[in-house]
Design an enzyme around this catalytic site. Structure first.
Site, PDB file in Angstrom:
ATOM      1  N   HIS A 144     -55.821  -0.674   1.188  1.00 59.55           N
ATOM      2  CA  HIS A 144     -55.794  -1.540   0.007  1.00 59.55           C
ATOM      3  C   HIS A 144     -54.598  -1.206  -0.880  1.00 59.55           C
ATOM      4  O   HIS A 144     -53.922  -2.111  -1.386  1.00 59.55           O
ATOM      5  CB  HIS A 144     -57.099  -1.386  -0.781  1.00 59.55           C
ATOM      6  CG  HIS A 144     -58.258  -2.099  -0.151  1.00 59.55           C
ATOM      7  ND1 HIS A 144     -59.512  -2.123  -0.705  1.00 59.55           N
ATOM      8  CD2 HIS A 144     -58.340  -2.804   0.998  1.00 59.55           C
ATOM      9  CE1 HIS A 144     -60.331  -2.825   0.073  1.00 59.55           C
ATOM     10  NE2 HIS A 144     -59.641  -3.239   1.112  1.00 59.55           N
ATOM     11  N   HIS A 203     -60.990   6.326  -2.355  1.00 63.13           N
ATOM     12  CA  HIS A 203     -60.083   7.223  -1.653  1.00 63.13           C
ATOM     13  C   HIS A 203     -59.716   8.421  -2.531  1.00 63.13           C
ATOM     14  O   HIS A 203     -59.964   8.438  -3.736  1.00 63.13           O
ATOM     15  CB  HIS A 203     -58.808   6.486  -1.226  1.00 63.13           C
ATOM     16  CG  HIS A 203     -59.042   5.426  -0.187  1.00 63.13           C
ATOM     17  ND1 HIS A 203     -59.100   5.697   1.158  1.00 63.13           N
ATOM     18  CD2 HIS A 203     -59.229   4.080  -0.309  1.00 63.13           C
ATOM     19  CE1 HIS A 203     -59.311   4.575   1.823  1.00 63.13           C
ATOM     20  NE2 HIS A 203     -59.405   3.588   0.964  1.00 63.13           N
TER      21      HIS A 203
END
Length: 251
Positions: A144, A203
Site C-alpha cells: 500500500h 506494518h
C-alpha cells in the site's frame, strides 16, 4: 516541481511516523485501532478499493492524458507515445508487487498462531500455510505504501500540464477535462488519506519505509530520469520556455 512533490511526500511520511511515536500507541492499539480501516462498516470494500489503486488511477489518467495531450499537440502519435506511460506504470506495479511477494515468501515461516508460536515446517508457502489454518510471517514490504506513493505522484506529474490547457468554457472538451481534474483531485486526496492510515496503523516502520522508497524510486526513475530522454514516453507537453527538457523528445 518533481523534486518538490517528492520532498513533500517524504516529509509527510516522516511526520506521520513521528506523530505515531509521540502518541505512544501500544502494539494492540496499532493493530486494531478504534478508527482504523478494520473497524469501519465497509472495511473490506475500502481495503479492496485501495488494492485496486493502480486500476482506478489507470482508468482516470487514460482519458485525461489522451484529451489534454491531443488538445495541446494535435498529434495522435505523440498521444499514443504519452499513453505508454500507463503501460510503464503497469509494469512497475507488477514487478514491484512480485518482488514484495517473493521477499515475504523467502523470509517467512508458517506458525500455528498470530503470536508466532509453533513453527509448522511442513508448510513451505504462504498459500499452503493459510489453507491449513496457519499464520505466515515474513518481511512484508508495504504494498500500500508503494502503490499509494507511486499513484499519487504520477497523478501530480500528469496534472502539471493543466497550466498549458486553455479551452472554451462552452465547449464539451472543457467539461470533460474539468470533470477528470475533479475526479483525479478526489482520488489523490483518497490516496493521501489511505497512505496516512497505512503509515499510522499498519506494518512496521521498516516495511513502510521500503514500500515508500520503492514508490519514490518508480516515480523518480521514470519522470525524473528516463522520461526527459529522447527514447521514452516523454514528459507531459509544456512550452519550451517553461520546460527546456521537452526539447529532447519533441519531434
Amino acid at each position: 516541481s518533481s523534486w518538490v512533490g517528492g520532498c513533500i511526500w517524504i516529509f509527510f511520511g516522516v511526520t506521520t511516523q513521528l506523530i505515531r511515536r509521540r502518541t505512544d500507541l501500544s502494539p494492540d492499539m496499532v493493530s486494531s485501532p478504534p478508527c482504523s480501516l478494520s473497524s469501519l462498516p465497509l472495511s473490506s470494500s475500502v481495503r479492496y478499493f485501495v488494492k485496486m489503486a493502480w486500476a482506478w488511477t489507470f482508468c482516470l489518467l487514460l482519458p485525461f492524458i489522451a484529451l489534454t495531450n491531443y488538445h495541446l499537440t494535435g498529434k495522435a502519435g505523440l498521444v499514443l507515445r504519452r499513453l505508454s506511460t500507463l503501460l510503464v506504470g503497469t509494469a512497475i506495479w507488477y514487478i514491484c508487487t512480485s518482488i514484495f511477494s517473493n521477499i515475504e515468501h523467502y523470509t517467512g515461516s508458517c506458525y500455528q498462531s498470530p503470536a508466532l508460536e509453533g513453527v509448522r515446517k511442513e508448510h513451505q508457502s504462504k498459500q499452503q500455510c493459510h489453507q491449513e489454518g496457519g499464520f505466515w510471517h515474513g518481511f512484508d514490504i508495504s504494498g500500500h505504501s508503494f502503490l499509494l506513493t507511486f499513484c499519487a505522484l504520477m497523478i501530480v506529474e500528469e496534472m502539471s500540464v493543466l497550466h498549458e490547457v486553455k479551452t472554451d468554457r462552452s465547449h464539451c472538451l472543457h467539461t470533460a477535462i474539468t470533470t477528470l481534474v475533479v475526479a483525479l483531485g478526489i482520488l489523490t486526496f483518497i490516496w493521501v488519506l489511505m497512505f496516512l492510515c497505512t503509515a499510522v496503523y499498519f506494518h512496521n516502520l521498516s516495511q513502510k519505509v521500503f514500500g515508500t522508497l520503492f514508490g519514490l524510486l518508480g516515480w523518480y526513475g521514470t519522470y525524473g530520469f528516463w522520461y526527459p530522454k529522447a527514447f521514452s514516453p516523454g514528459l507531459p507537453p509544456q512550452s519550451c520556455s517553461l520546460n527546456l527538457k521537452q526539447d529532447s523528445y519533441k519531434k
